[in-house]
Write a protein that holds these residues in place. Structure first.
Motif, mmCIF file in Angstrom:
data_model
loop_
_atom_site.group_PDB
_atom_site.id
_atom_site.type_symbol
_atom_site.label_atom_id
_atom_site.label_comp_id
_atom_site.label_asym_id
_atom_site.label_seq_id
_atom_site.Cartn_x
_atom_site.Cartn_y
_atom_site.Cartn_z
ATOM 1 N N ARG A 117 0.832 -1.205 0.000
ATOM 2 C CA ARG A 117 0.000 0.000 0.000
ATOM 3 C C ARG A 117 0.866 1.253 0.000
ATOM 4 N NH1 ARG A 117 -4.458 -1.527 4.698
ATOM 5 N NH2 ARG A 117 -5.470 -3.275 3.608
ATOM 6 N N ASP A 169 -10.234 2.768 -11.715
ATOM 7 C CA ASP A 169 -11.125 2.466 -10.593
ATOM 8 C C ASP A 169 -10.328 2.455 -9.293
ATOM 9 O OD1 ASP A 169 -13.132 1.710 -8.911
ATOM 10 O OD2 ASP A 169 -13.207 -0.379 -9.585
ATOM 11 N N THR A 170 -10.041 3.639 -8.775
ATOM 12 C CA THR A 170 -9.245 3.726 -7.551
ATOM 13 C C THR A 170 -10.018 3.279 -6.317
ATOM 14 O OG1 THR A 170 -9.871 6.066 -7.328
ATOM 15 C CG2 THR A 170 -7.795 5.578 -8.459
ATOM 16 N N THR A 171 -11.344 3.115 -6.445
ATOM 17 C CA THR A 171 -12.123 2.657 -5.293
ATOM 18 C C THR A 171 -11.772 1.219 -4.923
ATOM 19 O OG1 THR A 171 -13.931 1.941 -6.747
ATOM 20 C CG2 THR A 171 -14.047 4.178 -5.867
ATOM 21 N N SER A 172 -11.257 0.460 -5.887
ATOM 22 C CA SER A 172 -10.883 -0.926 -5.613
ATOM 23 C C SER A 172 -9.386 -1.071 -5.367
ATOM 24 C CB SER A 172 -11.297 -1.825 -6.784
ATOM 25 O OG SER A 172 -10.608 -1.449 -7.968
ATOM 26 N N LEU A 173 -8.693 0.062 -5.152
ATOM 27 C CA LEU A 173 -7.244 0.023 -4.994
ATOM 28 C C LEU A 173 -6.824 -0.764 -3.758
ATOM 29 C CD1 LEU A 173 -4.516 0.892 -6.049
ATOM 30 C CD2 LEU A 173 -4.757 3.045 -4.798
ATOM 31 N N LYS A 174 -7.552 -0.602 -2.659
ATOM 32 C CA LYS A 174 -7.212 -1.332 -1.436
ATOM 33 C C LYS A 174 -7.288 -2.837 -1.677
ATOM 34 C CE LYS A 174 -8.493 -1.899 3.428
ATOM 35 N NZ LYS A 174 -8.734 -3.362 3.321
ATOM 36 N N LYS A 175 -8.329 -3.268 -2.373
ATOM 37 C CA LYS A 175 -8.473 -4.695 -2.673
ATOM 38 C C LYS A 175 -7.342 -5.173 -3.566
ATOM 39 C CE LYS A 175 -11.810 -8.067 -4.442
ATOM 40 N NZ LYS A 175 -13.176 -8.258 -5.007
ATOM 41 N N LEU A 176 -6.956 -4.341 -4.535
ATOM 42 C CA LEU A 176 -5.847 -4.687 -5.420
ATOM 43 C C LEU A 176 -4.550 -4.818 -4.624
ATOM 44 C CD1 LEU A 176 -4.580 -5.057 -8.240
ATOM 45 C CD2 LEU A 176 -4.403 -2.561 -8.380
ATOM 46 N N ASP A 193 -4.225 -5.531 -1.428
ATOM 47 C CA ASP A 193 -4.283 -6.703 -0.556
ATOM 48 C C ASP A 193 -4.100 -7.997 -1.349
ATOM 49 O OD1 ASP A 193 -4.685 -4.940 1.475
ATOM 50 O OD2 ASP A 193 -6.816 -5.371 1.748
ATOM 51 N N SER A 194 -4.659 -8.054 -2.551
ATOM 52 C CA SER A 194 -4.500 -9.247 -3.384
ATOM 53 C C SER A 194 -3.046 -9.410 -3.820
ATOM 54 C CB SER A 194 -5.402 -9.153 -4.619
ATOM 55 O OG SER A 194 -6.761 -9.117 -4.248
#
Length: 209
Positions: A100, A186-193, A195-196
């Motif tokens: 992150r 789509d920066t809203t899914s950045l945290k998920k990206l 973590d994956s």
């Protein structure tokens, strides 16, 4: 005796002009782009003579190299702060935090990041020896940290520290570049990206795998 007329331009004494030049360069790169950068423009913006910047930088290229060096220094401090904050919390937690932090640094410091890892900049063949040493030192430090982790049983012994570091940097740089270039929007899914990606990396490092 009459006082000399005041000036709106801020005067910089010899001791801090170099840092002022670096700070103003970073601002120009961030707000206006490299095409707006010149040593003459810097001198005018800082209210010093046209020749003053040349006391610290031979030309624009050496100035950009210094900015890249400063970027690596800022990056190293950012990542060390993350390690200190998550010390003792486990490898998977730390890996997630580092991923992150890397992507956040790239997104929030593009004026530095573009030079730190810019392909045209590196292909120019005009990099200063100190920049080359600094950049290589970042990778070397990561390799040494992995090896120390293996010695302490915190990292899987069979991991090739050099190859993993190259894969780690390549993966995060690729994601960062896609974000900076607007391919990933789509920066809203950045945290998920993040973590994956961290889970994928830790799967290779986990000594219990």
């Amino acid at each position: 005796m009459a006082k000399p007329p005041s000036s709106d331009k801020k005067a910089y004494h010899h001791g801090d002009l170099k840092q002022a030049l670096l700070d103003e360069t970073a601002r120009i790169l961030r707000e206006e782009g490299e095409s707006a950068l010149s040593l003459r423009a810097l001198a005018a913006n800082l209210g010093v003579s046209r020749t003053a910047p040349y006391n610290h930088f031979e030309n624009k290229q050496s100035l950009l190299c210094a900015i890249a060096e400063e970027g690596f220094a800022r990056f190293n401090q950012t990542m060390q702060d993350v390690r200190d904050k998550h010390r003792g919390q486990g490898g998977e937690v730390l890996t997630r935090a580092l991923v992150r932090a890397y992507l956040d640094f790239a997104r929030n410091n593009q004026e530095y990041y573009d030079l730190m890892y810019g392909s045209d900049f590196w292909r120019s063949g005009k990099l200063t020896p100190t920049l080359k040493s600094t950049a290589r030192g970042v990778l070397r430090q990561d390799i040494e940290r992995l090896k120390r982790g293996q010695q302490r049983g915190l990292i899987a012994a069979e991991v090739d520290a050099v190859q993993f570091s190259q894969m780690y940097w390549g993966t995060l740089h690729g994601i960062s570049r896609l974000l900076l270039d607007g391919v990933f929007t789509d920066t809203t899914s950045l945290k998920k990206l993040c973590d994956s990606t961290a889970a994928m990396l830790w799967q290779q490092l986990d000594p219990k795998r």
